[in-house]
Design a protein around this motif. Structure first.
Motif, PDB file in Angstrom:
ATOM      1  N   GLY A  13       0.817  -1.206   0.000  1.00  0.00           N
ATOM      2  CA  GLY A  13       0.000   0.000   0.000  1.00  0.00           C
ATOM      3  C   GLY A  13       0.846   1.249   0.000  1.00  0.00           C
ATOM      4  O   GLY A  13       1.837   1.338   0.719  1.00  0.00           O
ATOM      5  N   CYS A  14       0.423   2.237  -0.816  1.00  0.00           N
ATOM      6  CA  CYS A  14       1.170   3.497  -0.869  1.00  0.00           C
ATOM      7  C   CYS A  14       0.200   4.663  -0.911  1.00  0.00           C
ATOM      8  O   CYS A  14       0.356   5.596  -1.697  1.00  0.00           O
ATOM      9  CB  CYS A  14       2.097   3.511  -2.087  1.00  0.00           C
ATOM     10  SG  CYS A  14       3.431   4.727  -1.972  1.00  0.00           S
ATOM     11  N   GLY A  15      -0.813   4.586  -0.049  1.00  0.00           N
ATOM     12  CA  GLY A  15      -1.773   5.669   0.080  1.00  0.00           C
ATOM     13  C   GLY A  15      -1.294   6.681   1.097  1.00  0.00           C
ATOM     14  O   GLY A  15      -0.090   6.937   1.236  1.00  0.00           O
ATOM     15  N   ALA A  16      -2.234   7.255   1.860  1.00  0.00           N
ATOM     16  CA  ALA A  16      -1.891   8.304   2.820  1.00  0.00           C
ATOM     17  C   ALA A  16      -0.879   7.835   3.846  1.00  0.00           C
ATOM     18  O   ALA A  16       0.066   8.560   4.186  1.00  0.00           O
ATOM     19  CB  ALA A  16      -3.165   8.781   3.523  1.00  0.00           C
ATOM     20  N   VAL A  17      -1.045   6.601   4.348  1.00  0.00           N
ATOM     21  CA  VAL A  17      -0.115   6.078   5.347  1.00  0.00           C
ATOM     22  C   VAL A  17       1.103   5.441   4.693  1.00  0.00           C
ATOM     23  O   VAL A  17       2.246   5.714   5.067  1.00  0.00           O
ATOM     24  CB  VAL A  17      -0.821   5.050   6.261  1.00  0.00           C
ATOM     25  CG1 VAL A  17       0.169   4.461   7.269  1.00  0.00           C
ATOM     26  CG2 VAL A  17      -1.993   5.698   6.996  1.00  0.00           C
ATOM     27  N   GLY A  18       0.874   4.600   3.701  1.00  0.00           N
ATOM     28  CA  GLY A  18       1.978   3.902   3.052  1.00  0.00           C
ATOM     29  C   GLY A  18       3.010   4.838   2.467  1.00  0.00           C
ATOM     30  O   GLY A  18       4.218   4.596   2.563  1.00  0.00           O
ATOM     31  N   ALA A  46       3.978  -2.583  -2.938  1.00  0.00           N
ATOM     32  CA  ALA A  46       2.876  -3.122  -3.734  1.00  0.00           C
ATOM     33  C   ALA A  46       1.742  -2.107  -3.815  1.00  0.00           C
ATOM     34  O   ALA A  46       1.320  -1.544  -2.800  1.00  0.00           O
ATOM     35  CB  ALA A  46       2.366  -4.417  -3.116  1.00  0.00           C
ATOM     36  N   VAL A  47       1.257  -1.862  -5.019  1.00  0.00           N
ATOM     37  CA  VAL A  47       0.174  -0.904  -5.262  1.00  0.00           C
ATOM     38  C   VAL A  47      -0.816  -1.512  -6.247  1.00  0.00           C
ATOM     39  O   VAL A  47      -0.512  -2.497  -6.933  1.00  0.00           O
ATOM     40  CB  VAL A  47       0.726   0.428  -5.822  1.00  0.00           C
ATOM     41  CG1 VAL A  47       1.597   1.126  -4.801  1.00  0.00           C
ATOM     42  CG2 VAL A  47       1.503   0.194  -7.122  1.00  0.00           C
ATOM     43  N   LEU A  62      10.882  -0.114  -7.494  1.00  0.00           N
ATOM     44  CA  LEU A  62      10.320  -0.708  -6.271  1.00  0.00           C
ATOM     45  C   LEU A  62       8.818  -0.938  -6.357  1.00  0.00           C
ATOM     46  O   LEU A  62       8.287  -1.801  -5.654  1.00  0.00           O
ATOM     47  CB  LEU A  62      10.625   0.179  -5.057  1.00  0.00           C
ATOM     48  CG  LEU A  62      12.093   0.297  -4.644  1.00  0.00           C
ATOM     49  CD1 LEU A  62      12.202   1.059  -3.331  1.00  0.00           C
ATOM     50  CD2 LEU A  62      12.727  -1.087  -4.507  1.00  0.00           C
ATOM     51  N   LEU A  63       8.125  -0.174  -7.190  1.00  0.00           N
ATOM     52  CA  LEU A  63       6.678  -0.340  -7.295  1.00  0.00           C
ATOM     53  C   LEU A  63       6.325  -1.621  -8.038  1.00  0.00           C
ATOM     54  O   LEU A  63       6.959  -1.967  -9.042  1.00  0.00           O
ATOM     55  CB  LEU A  63       6.057   0.852  -8.029  1.00  0.00           C
ATOM     56  CG  LEU A  63       5.983   2.180  -7.271  1.00  0.00           C
ATOM     57  CD1 LEU A  63       5.423   3.260  -8.182  1.00  0.00           C
ATOM     58  CD2 LEU A  63       5.134   2.039  -6.017  1.00  0.00           C
ATOM     59  N   THR A  64       5.309  -2.316  -7.548  1.00  0.00           N
ATOM     60  CA  THR A  64       4.838  -3.531  -8.203  1.00  0.00           C
ATOM     61  C   THR A  64       3.353  -3.702  -7.935  1.00  0.00           C
ATOM     62  O   THR A  64       2.849  -3.266  -6.899  1.00  0.00           O
ATOM     63  CB  THR A  64       5.584  -4.771  -7.691  1.00  0.00           C
ATOM     64  OG1 THR A  64       5.033  -5.955  -8.314  1.00  0.00           O
ATOM     65  CG2 THR A  64       5.463  -4.922  -6.184  1.00  0.00           C
ATOM     66  N   THR A  65       2.655  -4.318  -8.869  1.00  0.00           N
ATOM     67  CA  THR A  65       1.248  -4.664  -8.651  1.00  0.00           C
ATOM     68  C   THR A  65       1.096  -6.111  -8.184  1.00  0.00           C
ATOM     69  O   THR A  65      -0.004  -6.565  -7.925  1.00  0.00           O
ATOM     70  CB  THR A  65       0.437  -4.464  -9.942  1.00  0.00           C
ATOM     71  OG1 THR A  65       1.005  -5.254 -10.991  1.00  0.00           O
ATOM     72  CG2 THR A  65       0.431  -2.998 -10.356  1.00  0.00           C
ATOM     73  N   ASP A  66       2.202  -6.814  -8.072  1.00  0.00           N
ATOM     74  CA  ASP A  66       2.184  -8.226  -7.666  1.00  0.00           C
ATOM     75  C   ASP A  66       2.453  -8.326  -6.169  1.00  0.00           C
ATOM     76  O   ASP A  66       3.560  -8.663  -5.735  1.00  0.00           O
ATOM     77  CB  ASP A  66       3.225  -9.017  -8.464  1.00  0.00           C
ATOM     78  CG  ASP A  66       3.189 -10.511  -8.152  1.00  0.00           C
ATOM     79  OD1 ASP A  66       2.253 -10.948  -7.435  1.00  0.00           O
ATOM     80  OD2 ASP A  66       4.103 -11.237  -8.596  1.00  0.00           O
ATOM     81  N   ALA A  67       1.425  -8.031  -5.368  1.00  0.00           N
ATOM     82  CA  ALA A  67       1.592  -8.054  -3.914  1.00  0.00           C
ATOM     83  C   ALA A  67       1.899  -9.456  -3.406  1.00  0.00           C
ATOM     84  O   ALA A  67       2.743  -9.644  -2.518  1.00  0.00           O
ATOM     85  CB  ALA A  67       0.328  -7.519  -3.245  1.00  0.00           C
TER      86      ALA A  67
END
Length: 436
Positions: A13-18, A46-47, A62-67
């Motif tokens: 997760g990379c929302g408000a907290v992530g 993961a996003v 570093l970003l990936t959709t494969d959590a």
């Protein structure tokens, strides 16, 4: 620290907290390494969408959709879960533990619904599951309950654990605004979501109450065990009535030990709006702040206060857990797991002793007060105070009861509503604090 291996962290997760967790991992890299005793390296985030706008620049690659792939990596030591919700968060946490990673989560909803499954998986994997950020944002309350007060006997936890509702009720108290007007202001300022249901109907606070009760009383309590009422029915007249009693209205999470019908201690857990005296420490908690009031036999009364939500405050709690969990990985040990040895039953709301404030529009004629008093007596509810306001068509009685089983108080209100002398029961609200 050259002889210490690098600990690798994956963030879900990379929302408000992530996004704030990612930022702090980068900005405080050297300090974190010193505090942990080894370098901490972010190896994946993961996003859902790679092209979504974010509040932080995530390092390239570093970003990936494969959590699922990320948490299954053999080299990941720590997984931070800040995506929220039940699924896929549950499956991802279980997979991370099964693959040997320790987990830090802020997921109150999942912990309140299915915490035992997660704790059992952590115990089986001999890994940590920490979750300070799940309740009251940056305020350290879960660790004090789990560790600092482990040698004490906690008897009550009373808290304001939802900033949105506290902001709304505070505005209603200070400005005289109605609920809808205060909610609109909260949404304009970003304190309330476009769909505020989880906050204003008490679902968020109930999940937090379940976590607090489980920790405080060493028993498994789920969100379904928590009696829940929100603030959408609170009126400006309710707030004004509280002001007349030198009180304020707050949405409270109340967790306490109570004697059950068989004499054995049971857990009472509830979330609802209540009037509390302005002299109570929680009454001074303003705007979107949170506070948790703890009562224990040896330590006495303690209060924990601070920002209960927001990206950076919540990320602070996440990083605090991450440092502890990382130290445990280096020491090849794990912290305290679930403590549910007491296995206390949950006391039904109807058997929980509470107090009521009841405002009743009545006919202005002789015998009305006696008839109302008899309705309370019919259900063995003692009256603490009663006052009459207005005359003629504006006649109103305001009654505050002593403590009684909630079911008896509810039955009293039902009887009042069916009486010929009662035009309308205009307000019913529980009262906390003060003498029972």
């Amino acid at each position: 620290m050259t002889d210490k291996r690098t600990l690798k962290v994956a963030v879900l997760g990379c929302g408000a907290v992530g996004s704030q967790v990612v930022r702090l991992l980068s900005e405080q890299h050297d300090d974190l390494a010193a505090r942990v005793g080894a370098p901490v390296e972010l190896v994946g985030v993961a996003v859902r969408r790679l092209d979504a706008p974010r509040d932080v620049d995530v390092p390239e690659g570093l970003l990936t959709t494969d959590a699922h792939g990320l948490v299954s990596r053999d080299d990941v030591d720590l997984v931070v879960e800040v995506i929220g919700g039940i699924e896929p968060a549950r499956a991802l946490i279980l997979s991370a533990l099964d693959n040997g990673a320790s987990v830090v989560t802020a997921n109150k909803a999942l912990l309140a619904e299915d915490g035992p499954t997660l704790f059992e998986a952590a115990a089986k994997a001999e890994r940590d599951l920490y979750y300070e950020a799940a309740v009251a944002g940056a305020i350290p309350i879960l660790r004090p309950l789990r560790e600092s007060l482990a040698g004490d006997r906690v008897t009550r936890v009373l808290g304001i654990v939802n900033g949105t509702t506290n902001f709304i009720l505070d505005k209603m108290d200070t400005s005289g605004a109605g609920f809808s007007e205060a909610l609109e202001e909260a949404q304009e300022l970003g304190y309330a979501e476009a769909d505020p249901t989880a906050d204003v109907e008490g679902f968020d606070a109930a999940a937090k109450a379940a976590i607090l009760a489980s920790l405080a009383f060493h028993s498994r309590v789920t969100a379904a065990d928590v009696h829940r009422e929100g603030i959408s029915e609170v009126t400006a007249a309710d707030v004004a009535s509280a002001r007349d009693m030198d009180s304020v209205v707050k949405l409270l999470a109340i967790c306490e030990l109570r004697p059950g019908p068989d004499g054995q201690e049971q857990v009472a857990a509830r979330v609802h709006p209540a009037m509390i005296p302005r002299s109570h420490p929680l009454a001074s908690v303003r705007e979107a702040y949170n506070a948790v009031f703890v009562e224990s036999e040896a330590a006495g009364q303690l209060m924990f206060y601070g920002p209960g939500a927001g990206g950076a405050p919540t990320a602070s709690a996440v990083l605090g857990d991450l440092v502890t969990v990382a130290r445990n990985r280096l020491a090849e040990t794990r912290g305290a797991g679930e403590s549910a040895y007491a296995d206390r039953a949950v006391l039904p709301m109807g058997e929980t002793r509470t107090r009521y404030h009841v405002a009743i529009d009545v006919d202005d004629r002789a015998g009305v007060l006696a008839a109302v008093a008899n309705a309370f007596a019919d259900h063995d509810v003692s009256i603490q105070t009663v006052r009459q306001e207005g005359r003629g068509a504006d006649a109103q009685l305001v009654v505050v009861s002593h403590a009684a089983p909630d079911a008896a108080l509810s039955a009293t209100v039902d009887q009042l509503r069916n009486m010929d002398i009662v035009r309308e029961v205009t307000s019913v609200m529980r009262v906390e604090g003060g003498d029972e």
